[in-house]
Write a protein that holds these residues in place. Structure first.
Motif, PDB file in Angstrom:
ATOM      1  N   ASP A  63      35.051  29.312  16.266  1.00 48.32           N
ATOM      2  CA  ASP A  63      35.409  30.168  14.944  1.00 48.32           C
ATOM      3  C   ASP A  63      36.776  30.732  15.124  1.00 48.32           C
ATOM      4  O   ASP A  63      37.174  31.904  14.710  1.00 48.32           O
ATOM      5  CB  ASP A  63      34.573  31.310  14.963  1.00 48.32           C
ATOM      6  CG  ASP A  63      33.015  30.995  14.568  1.00 48.32           C
ATOM      7  OD1 ASP A  63      33.048  30.006  13.683  1.00 48.32           O
ATOM      8  OD2 ASP A  63      32.112  31.241  15.035  1.00 48.32           O
ATOM      9  N   HIS A 340      28.128  22.126  15.219  1.00 49.83           N
ATOM     10  CA  HIS A 340      27.091  23.138  15.109  1.00 49.83           C
ATOM     11  C   HIS A 340      25.727  22.598  15.245  1.00 49.83           C
ATOM     12  O   HIS A 340      24.995  22.412  14.260  1.00 49.83           O
ATOM     13  CB  HIS A 340      27.268  23.781  13.681  1.00 49.83           C
ATOM     14  CG  HIS A 340      28.733  24.318  13.242  1.00 49.83           C
ATOM     15  ND1 HIS A 340      29.916  23.405  13.101  1.00 49.83           N
ATOM     16  CD2 HIS A 340      29.255  25.383  13.594  1.00 49.83           C
ATOM     17  CE1 HIS A 340      31.048  24.172  12.998  1.00 49.83           C
ATOM     18  NE2 HIS A 340      30.515  25.364  13.227  1.00 49.83           N
ATOM     19  N   ASP A 343      22.578  24.286  13.214  1.00 50.97           N
ATOM     20  CA  ASP A 343      22.314  23.877  11.867  1.00 50.97           C
ATOM     21  C   ASP A 343      21.818  22.951  11.626  1.00 50.97           C
ATOM     22  O   ASP A 343      21.743  21.727  12.442  1.00 50.97           O
ATOM     23  CB  ASP A 343      23.667  23.643  11.040  1.00 50.97           C
ATOM     24  CG  ASP A 343      24.852  24.835  11.182  1.00 50.97           C
ATOM     25  OD1 ASP A 343      24.263  26.162  11.808  1.00 50.97           O
ATOM     26  OD2 ASP A 343      25.664  25.000  10.536  1.00 50.97           O
ATOM     27  N   ALA A 367      29.859  33.305  13.890  1.00 51.78           N
ATOM     28  CA  ALA A 367      28.853  33.252  14.355  1.00 51.78           C
ATOM     29  C   ALA A 367      28.537  34.834  15.049  1.00 51.78           C
ATOM     30  O   ALA A 367      27.419  35.134  15.000  1.00 51.78           O
ATOM     31  CB  ALA A 367      28.589  32.206  15.414  1.00 51.78           C
ATOM     32  N   CYS A 370      27.681  37.026  11.899  1.00 50.38           N
ATOM     33  CA  CYS A 370      26.746  36.529  10.941  1.00 50.38           C
ATOM     34  C   CYS A 370      25.587  37.080  11.193  1.00 50.38           C
ATOM     35  O   CYS A 370      24.824  36.827  12.264  1.00 50.38           O
ATOM     36  CB  CYS A 370      26.665  34.859  11.049  1.00 50.38           C
ATOM     37  SG  CYS A 370      25.942  34.336   9.581  1.00 50.38           S
ATOM     38  N   ARG A 372      21.686  36.922   9.697  1.00 54.77           N
ATOM     39  CA  ARG A 372      20.980  36.100   8.996  1.00 54.77           C
ATOM     40  C   ARG A 372      19.831  36.462   8.234  1.00 54.77           C
ATOM     41  O   ARG A 372      19.051  37.617   8.751  1.00 54.77           O
ATOM     42  CB  ARG A 372      20.356  34.795   9.845  1.00 54.77           C
ATOM     43  CG  ARG A 372      21.653  33.980  10.417  1.00 54.77           C
ATOM     44  CD  ARG A 372      21.002  32.890  11.260  1.00 54.77           C
ATOM     45  NE  ARG A 372      22.164  32.070  11.743  1.00 54.77           N
ATOM     46  CZ  ARG A 372      22.266  30.517  12.038  1.00 54.77           C
ATOM     47  NH1 ARG A 372      21.316  30.115  11.395  1.00 54.77           N
ATOM     48  NH2 ARG A 372      23.183  30.092  12.387  1.00 54.77           N
ATOM     49  N   ARG A 415      23.520  26.047   7.374  1.00 50.66           N
ATOM     50  CA  ARG A 415      23.460  27.073   8.363  1.00 50.66           C
ATOM     51  C   ARG A 415      22.196  27.913   8.042  1.00 50.66           C
ATOM     52  O   ARG A 415      22.150  29.095   7.410  1.00 50.66           O
ATOM     53  CB  ARG A 415      24.608  28.192   7.941  1.00 50.66           C
ATOM     54  CG  ARG A 415      24.844  29.393   9.105  1.00 50.66           C
ATOM     55  CD  ARG A 415      24.907  28.910  10.455  1.00 50.66           C
ATOM     56  NE  ARG A 415      26.085  27.995  10.606  1.00 50.66           N
ATOM     57  CZ  ARG A 415      27.405  28.289  10.737  1.00 50.66           C
ATOM     58  NH1 ARG A 415      27.812  29.532  10.815  1.00 50.66           N
ATOM     59  NH2 ARG A 415      28.232  27.386  11.038  1.00 50.66           N
TER      60      ARG A 415
END
Length: 558
Positions: A63, A340, A343, A367, A370, A372, A415
């Motif tokens: 990232d 990734h 994913d 990540a 993030c 979710r 994602r």
């Protein structure tokens, strides 16, 4: 080596102790060393490019990719129904994350896939292709290091315009006349050298000058167009050759490779010939070529050769360019999938519009940061009304849903641990601003976008609408009535979507939409003057507002 050459030259030319043929030894040695050195430099350059290729891959994995690579700003359309709202292009955009293309065709194709949802059968073909290409690192590396420049090369518009233009050098018999006059000029030059008479050569050159003058206009158009249409042909030929030499299993990849071989001559060979032809055209500016240009009718013969190439391959070029564009776009998606691995590919279903995402996250959020959430729009619940304070995560949730839908409809992994959806077309009103140039207010810009979104509803694919802070530019009464009417109209046309608001009055419109609206919310906490968020989606309507407390915490007397 230079010292040895000087000694041999002295011994052979001045001391006469050696034959002059010995001078060939240092010359041959120099040529061999120069050739070897050139190969070493080339290998080092390729190694440096390979290192850069893997460095960029690691940056994406870690990232650290934002701000590097092509941003795709030329594709950004402020009037597109979701491109600006979902950060498809620009710094830190989805395009910048995905694109590894070496040619404009690859960039154009990838951008088009992001801007327009594909049919499900095409998406599934891309899934098979991406799955096959995912682990083929050598192929992706080879394409990445090709050419003279690691940047994007090959501009297709000028190339196609030239290739598909009609031939201008007419009549065709002049081609044979030019070759005959060139041979005649050589013979006249021999006559001049042997018999010391220049009259035949002068007469031939005068005839050639008249013929060339008659062809001046088409000659300039053909040669000028060629010089300006073609750049980085070596890169294009290299990419074509690498794809032609590879054995593929996925049907879509096999079809693309077959298109490169369909004209009887491999596309890479045809482009390599064109590159040689362009080198000959460019050599007209060399001083020695200028001297022999007129008597040998060099420019005329090269122009005819260019038109022979155009007649033989001009129509196939568009197919080749399209095939390379698709191949590069698939390679870009494969790189993303490889980098990734968590994913997943989405699952497409038939029936009424549905969107079910488990552990859905935003692909542009690092990540480590993030959060979710599960997002389900199915059954009777056609709309999620997301309430919560500013900065609580409402807009990010809408963008996460929209961006993953765009990825899904482009044929890319998403994602999410699992995403199940019907084919959807996204329409978003998230980042809508006023425009001084167009003389429109923020509210007028928003309702214009809403009308644009409404026009997509009821199309071939159901609409997924994403409306952030709906109608915040008008008074509360009009806002509630307008929001209710807009949501009802969209749902009645088979659309599903998310609407965010921090205005709790809008949470009551669910009853007016016949129970098809479901309330969810984000929560925040204010402790010791600091507001914190966990960005977790919860059921129901937000029960508190910390706006006044937040204003007081920074010293506003309210």
């Amino acid at each position: 080596m230079a010292v040895v050459a000087v000694i041999l030259a002295w011994a052979s030319l001045w001391a006469h102790s050696l034959s002059p043929w010995w001078l060939g030894a240092p010359v041959a040695a120099f040529i061999g060393i120069a050739s070897y050195h050139s190969r070493i430099l080339r290998d080092r350059e390729l190694a440096d490019r390979a290192v850069a290729f893997y460095d960029r891959g690691l940056a994406r994995v870690e990232d650290r990719w934002a701000g590097s690579g092509e941003m795709g700003e030329r594709f950004d359309d402020p009037h597109h129904v979701y491109a600006g709202d979902l950060d498809l292009f620009g710094k830190g955009s989805l395009f910048q994350l995905l694109s590894t293309a070496r040619t404009r065709m690859g960039e154009d194709t990838l951008a088009q896939w992001l801007l327009s949802p594909a049919r499900v059968e095409h998406v599934r073909e891309r899934h098979d292709a991406v799955s096959e290409l995912q682990g083929q690192i050598d192929l992706r590396e080879d394409v990445a290091v090709l050419g003279q420049d690691v940047g994007v090369g090959v501009h297709p518009d000028a190339l196609l315009k030239w290739a598909e233009s009609p031939n201008l050098m007419k009549p065709l018999w002049i081609r044979w006349l030019a070759a005959f006059l060139a041979a005649l000029a050589v013979s006249a030059a021999v006559v001049w050298a042997v018999w010391d008479t220049a009259t035949p050569l002068v007469l031939v050159v005068v005839i050639e000058a008249v013929v060339t003058y008659k062809l001046k206009k088409p000659l300039e158009e053909v040669l000028h167009g060629t010089e300006h249409a073609f750049r980085d042909l070596g890169l294009l030929s290299g990419v074509l050759a690498r794809v032609e030499a590879h054995a593929f299993q996925a049907p879509r990849l096999q079809a693309l490779r077959q298109e490169l071989l369909s004209s009887g001559v491999p596309a890479s060979q045809a482009i390599a010939r064109l590159r040689t032809l362009v080198d000959r055209i460019n050599s007209r500016h060399n001083v020695f070529v200028r001297i022999v240009d007129a008597p040998l009718m060099y420019s005329v013969q090269v122009a005819f050769a260019a038109e022979r190439w155009r007649q033989a391959h001009g129509r196939a070029l568009r197919l080749w360019m399209d095939a390379i564009g698709q191949m590069e776009a698939l390679l870009a998606l494969a790189s993303y999938s490889y980098e990734h691995p968590s994913d997943s590919f989405p699952e497409f279903v038939d029936g009424p519009a549905v969107f079910e995402g488990e552990e859905l996250g935003h692909p542009l959020v690092p990540a480590a940061l993030c959060v979710r959430n599960d997002v389900r729009i199915r059954g009777e619940a056609r709309v999620l009304l997301v309430s919560g304070s500013n900065m609580s995560g409402k807009s990010t949730l809408l963008r996460a849903v929209g961006t993953n839908t765009v990825l899904a409809m482009a044929g890319a992994p998403v994602r999410a641990r699992r995403l199940r959806l019907t084919p959807l077309h996204v329409g978003a009103s998230i980042r809508v601003n006023d425009s001084l140039q167009e003389g429109s207010s923020r509210f007028y810009a928003e309702i214009t976008r809403l009308r644009q979104i409404f026009d997509f509803a009821g199309g071939d694919s159901p609409l997924l609408f994403l409306l952030d802070e709906l109608l915040q530019g008008t008074n509360s009464k009009d806002r509630r009535i307008g929001a209710e009417g807009i949501v009802r109209a969209l749902v009645s046309r088979g659309a599903i979507g998310l609407v965010s608001t921090h205005d709790l009055a809008l949470t009551d419109i669910g009853g007016a939409v016949e129970g098809q609206l479901h309330n969810v919310h984000f929560q925040d906490e204010l402790a010791n003057g600091r507001m914190t968020f966990d960005y977790k989606l919860r059921e129901g309507i937000v029960t508190k507002s910390n706006g006044l407390e937040l204003m007081r915490s920074i010293g506003l007397e309210v």
